[in-house]
Scaffold this motif. Sequence first.
Motif, PDB file in Angstrom:
ATOM      1  N   THR A   1       0.856  -1.185   0.000  1.00 13.69           N
ATOM      2  CA  THR A   1       0.000   0.000   0.000  1.00 13.69           C
ATOM      3  C   THR A   1       0.889   1.230   0.000  1.00 13.69           C
ATOM      4  OG1 THR A   1      -1.566  -1.216   1.360  1.00 13.69           O
ATOM      5  CG2 THR A   1      -1.889   1.149   1.212  1.00 13.69           C
ATOM      6  N   PHE A   2       1.080   1.848  -1.157  1.00 13.49           N
ATOM      7  CA  PHE A   2       1.990   2.971  -1.281  1.00 13.49           C
ATOM      8  C   PHE A   2       1.222   4.288  -1.178  1.00 13.49           C
ATOM      9  CE2 PHE A   2       3.678  -0.545  -3.937  1.00 13.49           C
ATOM     10  CZ  PHE A   2       4.670  -0.940  -3.058  1.00 13.49           C
ATOM     11  N   SER A   3       0.623   4.503  -0.021  1.00 18.21           N
ATOM     12  CA  SER A   3      -0.158   5.713   0.222  1.00 18.21           C
ATOM     13  C   SER A   3       0.457   6.445   1.413  1.00 18.21           C
ATOM     14  CB  SER A   3      -1.610   5.337   0.532  1.00 18.21           C
ATOM     15  OG  SER A   3      -1.668   4.636   1.761  1.00 18.21           O
ATOM     16  N   THR A   4      -0.246   7.432   1.950  1.00 16.55           N
ATOM     17  CA  THR A   4       0.258   8.125   3.134  1.00 16.55           C
ATOM     18  C   THR A   4      -0.064   7.378   4.418  1.00 16.55           C
ATOM     19  OG1 THR A   4      -1.723   9.496   3.196  1.00 16.55           O
ATOM     20  CG2 THR A   4       0.216  10.415   2.070  1.00 16.55           C
TER      21      THR A   4
ATOM     22  N   ALA B   1      10.243  -4.946  -3.467  1.00 17.08           N
ATOM     23  CA  ALA B   1      10.447  -3.518  -3.255  1.00 17.08           C
ATOM     24  C   ALA B   1      10.756  -3.253  -1.786  1.00 17.08           C
ATOM     25  CB  ALA B   1       9.197  -2.751  -3.678  1.00 17.08           C
ATOM     26  N   LEU B   2      11.955  -2.757  -1.515  1.00 16.22           N
ATOM     27  CA  LEU B   2      12.362  -2.370  -0.167  1.00 16.22           C
ATOM     28  C   LEU B   2      12.106  -0.869  -0.046  1.00 16.22           C
ATOM     29  CD1 LEU B   2      15.660  -4.422  -0.208  1.00 16.22           C
ATOM     30  CD2 LEU B   2      13.499  -5.051   0.892  1.00 16.22           C
ATOM     31  N   GLN B   3      11.355  -0.465   0.977  1.00 13.87           N
ATOM     32  CA  GLN B   3      10.807   0.891   1.032  1.00 13.87           C
ATOM     33  C   GLN B   3      11.165   1.600   2.326  1.00 13.87           C
ATOM     34  OE1 GLN B   3       6.647  -0.278   1.073  1.00 13.87           O
ATOM     35  NE2 GLN B   3       7.376  -2.086   0.000  1.00 13.87           N
ATOM     36  N   TRP B   4      11.235   2.938   2.250  1.00 15.44           N
ATOM     37  CA  TRP B   4      11.326   3.740   3.456  1.00 15.44           C
ATOM     38  C   TRP B   4      10.451   4.971   3.303  1.00 15.44           C
ATOM     39  CZ3 TRP B   4      15.148   2.751   0.050  1.00 15.44           C
ATOM     40  CH2 TRP B   4      15.799   3.813  -0.574  1.00 15.44           C
ATOM     41  N   TYR B   5       9.864   5.340   4.429  1.00 16.85           N
ATOM     42  CA  TYR B   5       8.880   6.423   4.501  1.00 16.85           C
ATOM     43  C   TYR B   5       9.341   7.455   5.509  1.00 16.85           C
ATOM     44  CZ  TYR B   5       5.769   3.190   2.106  1.00 16.85           C
ATOM     45  OH  TYR B   5       5.222   2.331   1.189  1.00 16.85           O
ATOM     46  N   ARG B   6       9.018   8.719   5.243  1.00 15.73           N
ATOM     47  CA  ARG B   6       9.330   9.808   6.174  1.00 15.73           C
ATOM     48  C   ARG B   6       8.041  10.315   6.801  1.00 15.73           C
ATOM     49  NH1 ARG B   6      13.987  13.423   3.268  1.00 15.73           N
ATOM     50  NH2 ARG B   6      14.104  14.263   5.388  1.00 15.73           N
ATOM     51  N   SER B   7       8.118  10.645   8.092  1.00 13.05           N
ATOM     52  CA  SER B   7       6.964  11.196   8.799  1.00 13.05           C
ATOM     53  C   SER B   7       7.424  12.326   9.706  1.00 13.05           C
ATOM     54  CB  SER B   7       6.273  10.122   9.635  1.00 13.05           C
ATOM     55  OG  SER B   7       5.198  10.695  10.362  1.00 13.05           O
ATOM     56  N   VAL B   8       6.719  13.447   9.639  1.00 13.88           N
ATOM     57  CA  VAL B   8       7.036  14.589  10.504  1.00 13.88           C
ATOM     58  C   VAL B   8       5.931  14.846  11.522  1.00 13.88           C
ATOM     59  CG1 VAL B   8       8.580  15.701   8.851  1.00 13.88           C
ATOM     60  CG2 VAL B   8       6.137  16.223   8.801  1.00 13.88           C
ATOM     61  N   ASP B   9       4.939  13.956  11.572  1.00 15.96           N
ATOM     62  CA  ASP B   9       3.828  14.137  12.514  1.00 15.96           C
ATOM     63  C   ASP B   9       3.662  12.928  13.443  1.00 15.96           C
ATOM     64  OD1 ASP B   9       2.743  12.258  10.795  1.00 15.96           O
ATOM     65  OD2 ASP B   9       1.114  13.527  10.092  1.00 15.96           O
ATOM     66  N   GLY B  10       4.777  12.327  13.821  1.00 20.19           N
ATOM     67  CA  GLY B  10       4.732  11.215  14.771  1.00 20.19           C
ATOM     68  C   GLY B  10       4.242   9.908  14.187  1.00 20.19           C
TER      69      GLY B  10
ATOM     70  N   THR C   1       1.610   9.579  11.946  1.00 19.72           N
ATOM     71  CA  THR C   1       0.228   9.635  11.457  1.00 19.72           C
ATOM     72  C   THR C   1       0.191   9.618   9.933  1.00 19.72           C
ATOM     73  OG1 THR C   1      -0.445  10.864  13.419  1.00 19.72           O
ATOM     74  CG2 THR C   1      -1.922  10.947  11.524  1.00 19.72           C
ATOM     75  N   THR C   2       1.044  10.429   9.322  1.00 20.69           N
ATOM     76  CA  THR C   2       1.147  10.496   7.870  1.00 20.69           C
ATOM     77  C   THR C   2       2.553  10.083   7.475  1.00 20.69           C
ATOM     78  OG1 THR C   2      -0.344  12.392   7.934  1.00 20.69           O
ATOM     79  CG2 THR C   2       0.785  11.967   5.853  1.00 20.69           C
ATOM     80  N   LYS C   3       2.654   9.127   6.553  1.00 20.45           N
ATOM     81  CA  LYS C   3       3.955   8.630   6.103  1.00 20.45           C
ATOM     82  C   LYS C   3       4.067   8.852   4.603  1.00 20.45           C
ATOM     83  CE  LYS C   3       3.677   5.087   9.633  1.00 20.45           C
ATOM     84  NZ  LYS C   3       3.163   3.758   9.863  1.00 20.45           N
ATOM     85  N   TYR C   4       5.161   9.471   4.197  1.00 24.78           N
ATOM     86  CA  TYR C   4       5.393   9.749   2.781  1.00 24.78           C
ATOM     87  C   TYR C   4       6.490   8.835   2.249  1.00 24.78           C
ATOM     88  CZ  TYR C   4       2.615  13.865   3.700  1.00 24.78           C
ATOM     89  OH  TYR C   4       1.587  14.707   4.066  1.00 24.78           O
TER      90      TYR C   4
ATOM     91  N   ILE D   1      11.700   7.770  10.412  1.00 23.77           N
ATOM     92  CA  ILE D   1      11.848   6.949   9.215  1.00 23.77           C
ATOM     93  C   ILE D   1      11.246   5.585   9.529  1.00 23.77           C
ATOM     94  CG2 ILE D   1      13.467   5.844   7.603  1.00 23.77           C
ATOM     95  CD1 ILE D   1      13.480   8.873   7.368  1.00 23.77           C
ATOM     96  N   TYR D   2      10.314   5.162   8.666  1.00 23.56           N
ATOM     97  CA  TYR D   2       9.697   3.840   8.765  1.00 23.56           C
ATOM     98  C   TYR D   2      10.163   3.019   7.571  1.00 23.56           C
ATOM     99  CZ  TYR D   2       6.476   5.755  12.244  1.00 23.56           C
ATOM    100  OH  TYR D   2       5.947   6.323  13.372  1.00 23.56           O
TER     101      TYR D   2
END
Length: 135
Positions: free
Chosen positions: A27-30, A63-72, A74-77, A116-117
Amino acid sequence: MAVTPNSIVTPQTPKSGFAALSTANTTFSTSPSNTVLLVTAGANGGRLTRLEFIPLETVTANALQWYRSVDGGTTKYLAGMVTGGSDTVSGTDGATTVSAGYSDLNPLILQAGERIYVATGISKGYHVVAEWADY
């Protein structure tokens, strides 16, 4: 640490982090499913210089993925993705580590408290290793 305008601030605290992945995220969403927290930057931000994925068992391409979040969290980009190739892992055949490409010369700059997730595209075991320094 308080910072003074127009003065250089260098990394102060070296850190490392580890995560274990075993469930696929497709699921490549926020709000992706099956992500694991790996890094939380300090109060003045940070500088990530290593992000590597290590398969723990025989895997197929994924696909190996990493996500950034600036709101703890809640939202992952989606911040990046690399292809982990097929790899046979056994007691006599070591795993092929897959790097996200960050280094001292090519760091990922993190803002204060940024997280970073990480995730994998298949339900196979991976360990993820990160090294960074907080400012």
